[in-house]
Motif scaffolding. Structure first.
Motif, PDB file in Angstrom:
ATOM      1  N   ARG A  86       0.835  -1.212   0.000  1.00 25.08           N
ATOM      2  CA  ARG A  86       0.000   0.000   0.000  1.00 25.08           C
ATOM      3  C   ARG A  86       0.869   1.262   0.000  1.00 25.08           C
ATOM      4  O   ARG A  86       0.530   2.251  -0.645  1.00 25.08           O
ATOM      5  CB  ARG A  86      -0.967  -0.017   1.169  1.00 25.08           C
ATOM      6  N   ALA A  87       2.003   1.236   0.709  1.00 24.38           N
ATOM      7  CA  ALA A  87       2.894   2.396   0.736  1.00 24.38           C
ATOM      8  C   ALA A  87       3.513   2.646  -0.639  1.00 24.38           C
ATOM      9  O   ALA A  87       3.606   3.788  -1.100  1.00 24.38           O
ATOM     10  CB  ALA A  87       3.993   2.195   1.778  1.00 24.38           C
ATOM     11  N   VAL A  88       3.945   1.570  -1.301  1.00 18.75           N
ATOM     12  CA  VAL A  88       4.536   1.723  -2.638  1.00 18.75           C
ATOM     13  C   VAL A  88       3.503   2.289  -3.596  1.00 18.75           C
ATOM     14  O   VAL A  88       3.761   3.261  -4.313  1.00 18.75           O
ATOM     15  CB  VAL A  88       5.090   0.373  -3.160  1.00 18.75           C
ATOM     16  N   VAL A  89       2.327   1.694  -3.606  1.00 15.62           N
ATOM     17  CA  VAL A  89       1.266   2.167  -4.509  1.00 15.62           C
ATOM     18  C   VAL A  89       0.869   3.597  -4.148  1.00 15.62           C
ATOM     19  O   VAL A  89       0.664   4.437  -5.028  1.00 15.62           O
ATOM     20  CB  VAL A  89       0.052   1.202  -4.463  1.00 15.62           C
ATOM     21  N   GLY A  90       0.808   3.894  -2.861  1.00 13.92           N
ATOM     22  CA  GLY A  90       0.436   5.243  -2.422  1.00 13.92           C
ATOM     23  C   GLY A  90       1.405   6.316  -2.884  1.00 13.92           C
ATOM     24  O   GLY A  90       1.021   7.473  -3.075  1.00 13.92           O
TER      25      GLY A  90
ATOM     26  N   TYR B 276       2.524   6.738  -5.694  1.00 12.37           N
ATOM     27  CA  TYR B 276       2.229   7.132  -7.069  1.00 12.37           C
ATOM     28  C   TYR B 276       1.028   8.072  -7.170  1.00 12.37           C
ATOM     29  O   TYR B 276       0.674   8.486  -8.264  1.00 12.37           O
ATOM     30  CB  TYR B 276       2.003   5.885  -7.943  1.00 12.37           C
ATOM     31  N   ARG B 277       0.417   8.379  -6.052  1.00 16.08           N
ATOM     32  CA  ARG B 277      -0.711   9.335  -6.015  1.00 16.08           C
ATOM     33  C   ARG B 277      -1.794   9.016  -7.044  1.00 16.08           C
ATOM     34  O   ARG B 277      -2.239   9.885  -7.795  1.00 16.08           O
ATOM     35  CB  ARG B 277      -0.216  10.762  -6.205  1.00 16.08           C
ATOM     36  N   LEU B 278      -2.185   7.774  -7.077  1.00 18.72           N
ATOM     37  CA  LEU B 278      -3.237   7.353  -8.003  1.00 18.72           C
ATOM     38  C   LEU B 278      -4.601   7.753  -7.457  1.00 18.72           C
ATOM     39  O   LEU B 278      -4.758   7.977  -6.258  1.00 18.72           O
ATOM     40  CB  LEU B 278      -3.189   5.825  -8.168  1.00 18.72           C
ATOM     41  N   GLN B 279      -5.588   7.806  -8.344  1.00 18.46           N
ATOM     42  CA  GLN B 279      -6.956   8.003  -7.889  1.00 18.46           C
ATOM     43  C   GLN B 279      -7.357   6.789  -7.063  1.00 18.46           C
ATOM     44  O   GLN B 279      -6.773   5.711  -7.178  1.00 18.46           O
ATOM     45  CB  GLN B 279      -7.895   8.165  -9.086  1.00 18.46           C
ATOM     46  N   GLU B 280      -8.382   6.965  -6.240  1.00 18.03           N
ATOM     47  CA  GLU B 280      -8.782   5.919  -5.301  1.00 18.03           C
ATOM     48  C   GLU B 280      -9.027   4.572  -5.987  1.00 18.03           C
ATOM     49  O   GLU B 280      -8.555   3.533  -5.524  1.00 18.03           O
ATOM     50  CB  GLU B 280     -10.032   6.365  -4.544  1.00 18.03           C
ATOM     51  N   ALA B 281      -9.752   4.583  -7.088  1.00 17.47           N
ATOM     52  CA  ALA B 281     -10.059   3.323  -7.783  1.00 17.47           C
ATOM     53  C   ALA B 281      -8.789   2.704  -8.367  1.00 17.47           C
ATOM     54  O   ALA B 281      -8.597   1.484  -8.295  1.00 17.47           O
ATOM     55  CB  ALA B 281     -11.079   3.562  -8.887  1.00 17.47           C
TER      56      ALA B 281
ATOM     57  N   VAL C 224       6.954  -5.508  -8.103  1.00 19.16           N
ATOM     58  CA  VAL C 224       5.669  -5.851  -8.718  1.00 19.16           C
ATOM     59  C   VAL C 224       4.691  -4.688  -8.568  1.00 19.16           C
ATOM     60  O   VAL C 224       4.009  -4.309  -9.535  1.00 19.16           O
ATOM     61  CB  VAL C 224       5.085  -7.145  -8.097  1.00 19.16           C
ATOM     62  N   ALA C 225       4.617  -4.091  -7.381  1.00 21.30           N
ATOM     63  CA  ALA C 225       3.697  -2.976  -7.146  1.00 21.30           C
ATOM     64  C   ALA C 225       4.043  -1.787  -8.038  1.00 21.30           C
ATOM     65  O   ALA C 225       3.154  -1.151  -8.620  1.00 21.30           O
ATOM     66  CB  ALA C 225       3.718  -2.567  -5.669  1.00 21.30           C
ATOM     67  N   ARG C 226       5.328  -1.489  -8.171  1.00 22.86           N
ATOM     68  CA  ARG C 226       5.741  -0.366  -9.040  1.00 22.86           C
ATOM     69  C   ARG C 226       5.336  -0.627 -10.485  1.00 22.86           C
ATOM     70  O   ARG C 226       4.832   0.264 -11.169  1.00 22.86           O
ATOM     71  CB  ARG C 226       7.252  -0.180  -8.961  1.00 22.86           C
ATOM     72  N   ARG C 227       5.554  -1.841 -10.935  1.00 21.82           N
ATOM     73  CA  ARG C 227       5.203  -2.177 -12.324  1.00 21.82           C
ATOM     74  C   ARG C 227       3.694  -2.064 -12.540  1.00 21.82           C
ATOM     75  O   ARG C 227       3.254  -1.599 -13.592  1.00 21.82           O
ATOM     76  CB  ARG C 227       5.696  -3.578 -12.671  1.00 21.82           C
ATOM     77  N   GLU C 228       2.917  -2.486 -11.561  1.00 22.88           N
ATOM     78  CA  GLU C 228       1.459  -2.372 -11.679  1.00 22.88           C
ATOM     79  C   GLU C 228       1.048  -0.902 -11.745  1.00 22.88           C
ATOM     80  O   GLU C 228       0.172  -0.525 -12.531  1.00 22.88           O
ATOM     81  CB  GLU C 228       0.755  -3.079 -10.518  1.00 22.88           C
TER      82      GLU C 228
ATOM     83  N   GLN D 144      -4.644  -4.566  -5.600  1.00 19.91           N
ATOM     84  CA  GLN D 144      -5.237  -5.874  -5.918  1.00 19.91           C
ATOM     85  C   GLN D 144      -4.425  -6.588  -7.006  1.00 19.91           C
ATOM     86  O   GLN D 144      -4.164  -7.790  -6.907  1.00 19.91           O
ATOM     87  CB  GLN D 144      -6.682  -5.693  -6.370  1.00 19.91           C
ATOM     88  N   ASN D 145      -4.019  -5.863  -8.042  1.00 20.46           N
ATOM     89  CA  ASN D 145      -3.233  -6.473  -9.117  1.00 20.46           C
ATOM     90  C   ASN D 145      -1.869  -6.955  -8.618  1.00 20.46           C
ATOM     91  O   ASN D 145      -1.351  -7.968  -9.095  1.00 20.46           O
ATOM     92  CB  ASN D 145      -3.053  -5.498 -10.279  1.00 20.46           C
ATOM     93  N   THR D 146      -1.285  -6.219  -7.670  1.00 18.46           N
ATOM     94  CA  THR D 146      -0.004  -6.646  -7.105  1.00 18.46           C
ATOM     95  C   THR D 146      -0.160  -8.005  -6.428  1.00 18.46           C
ATOM     96  O   THR D 146       0.637  -8.921  -6.647  1.00 18.46           O
ATOM     97  CB  THR D 146       0.512  -5.606  -6.093  1.00 18.46           C
ATOM     98  N   TRP D 147      -1.223  -8.149  -5.628  1.00 19.10           N
ATOM     99  CA  TRP D 147      -1.438  -9.429  -4.943  1.00 19.10           C
ATOM    100  C   TRP D 147      -1.824 -10.527  -5.931  1.00 19.10           C
ATOM    101  O   TRP D 147      -1.439 -11.685  -5.752  1.00 19.10           O
ATOM    102  CB  TRP D 147      -2.479  -9.286  -3.833  1.00 19.10           C
TER     103      TRP D 147
END
Length: 195
Positions: A41-45, A47-52, A85-89, A59-62
């Motif tokens: 969640r920290a890695v994905v966070g 990237y400042r993505l929209q909530e969805a 994996v999270a960065r690539r997603e 989810q895709n990372t897992w």
């Protein structure tokens, strides 16, 4: 109050959990996700993505982890593998959204400019691993690596003079030293890309 017997309640290692999860033990998968959910969640966070999109990237990372967990070379480095994996997603989501989004969005609004705390920790771990691997090189290759990489633009003539090496032997010696470093880092579980 009696403390639990550590031999009966030992926390399984990450490597053991990965093996168990690959063998389809649901409790191992639950423990892995519990341990690493915050990191993902920290890695994905960062990237400042929209909530969805944030939810999709997590989810895709897992999902990728579930599909490819058997391919993890060093299970004890699962955190670094999940980070990749999270960065690539995230990057894949951003690439798709660029194709679909209006062109008025600046790149600097999509990705954090400064590295997040997890990136700093991973970079420091990598720096330590490289420094340790360099200390394990034989003396001459170690001195050459230090001479070449201690300055932004190394001067081969100066390195040749300092080390007493012919200029023509610096490149091949450098390549052998870097190959040895890559092997050592790969054995230590670091993600090493050929340069």
């Amino acid at each position: 109050m009696v403390s639990p017997d550590p031999t009966t309640h030992a926390t399984p290692s990450t490597a053991q959990l990965v093996r168990d999860a690959c063998d389809r033990h649901p409790e191992a998968w639950r423990e892995l996700t519990s341990r690493y959910e915050g990191l993902v969640r920290a890695v994905v966070g960062s990237y400042r993505l929209q909530e969805a999109d944030f939810a999709d990237a997590v989810q895709n990372t897992w999902l990728r982890a579930l599909e490819r967990l058997h391919s993890v070379r060093n299970p004890d480095s699962l955190g670094g593998w999940l980070t990749t994996v999270a960065r690539r997603e995230c990057l894949a989501l951003l690439a798709r959204s660029r194709r679909e989004a209006p062109t008025g969005v600046a790149d600097d609004q999509l990705v954090v400019e400064e590295p997040g705390p997890e990136a700093l920790v991973l970079a420091e771990e990598a720096r330590r691993a490289v420094a340790h691997a360099v200390t394990e090189l034989p003396l001459k290759p170690r001195e050459l690596v230090n001479a070449l990489f201690s300055t932004p633009e190394p001067n081969y003539a100066e390195v040749s003079r300092q080390m007493g090496l012919p200029i023509g032997s610096i490149g091949p010696t450098r390549q052998r030293a870097l190959r040895t470093l890559r092997c050592g880092l790969a054995r230590a579980g670091q993600d090493v890309r050929a340069s």
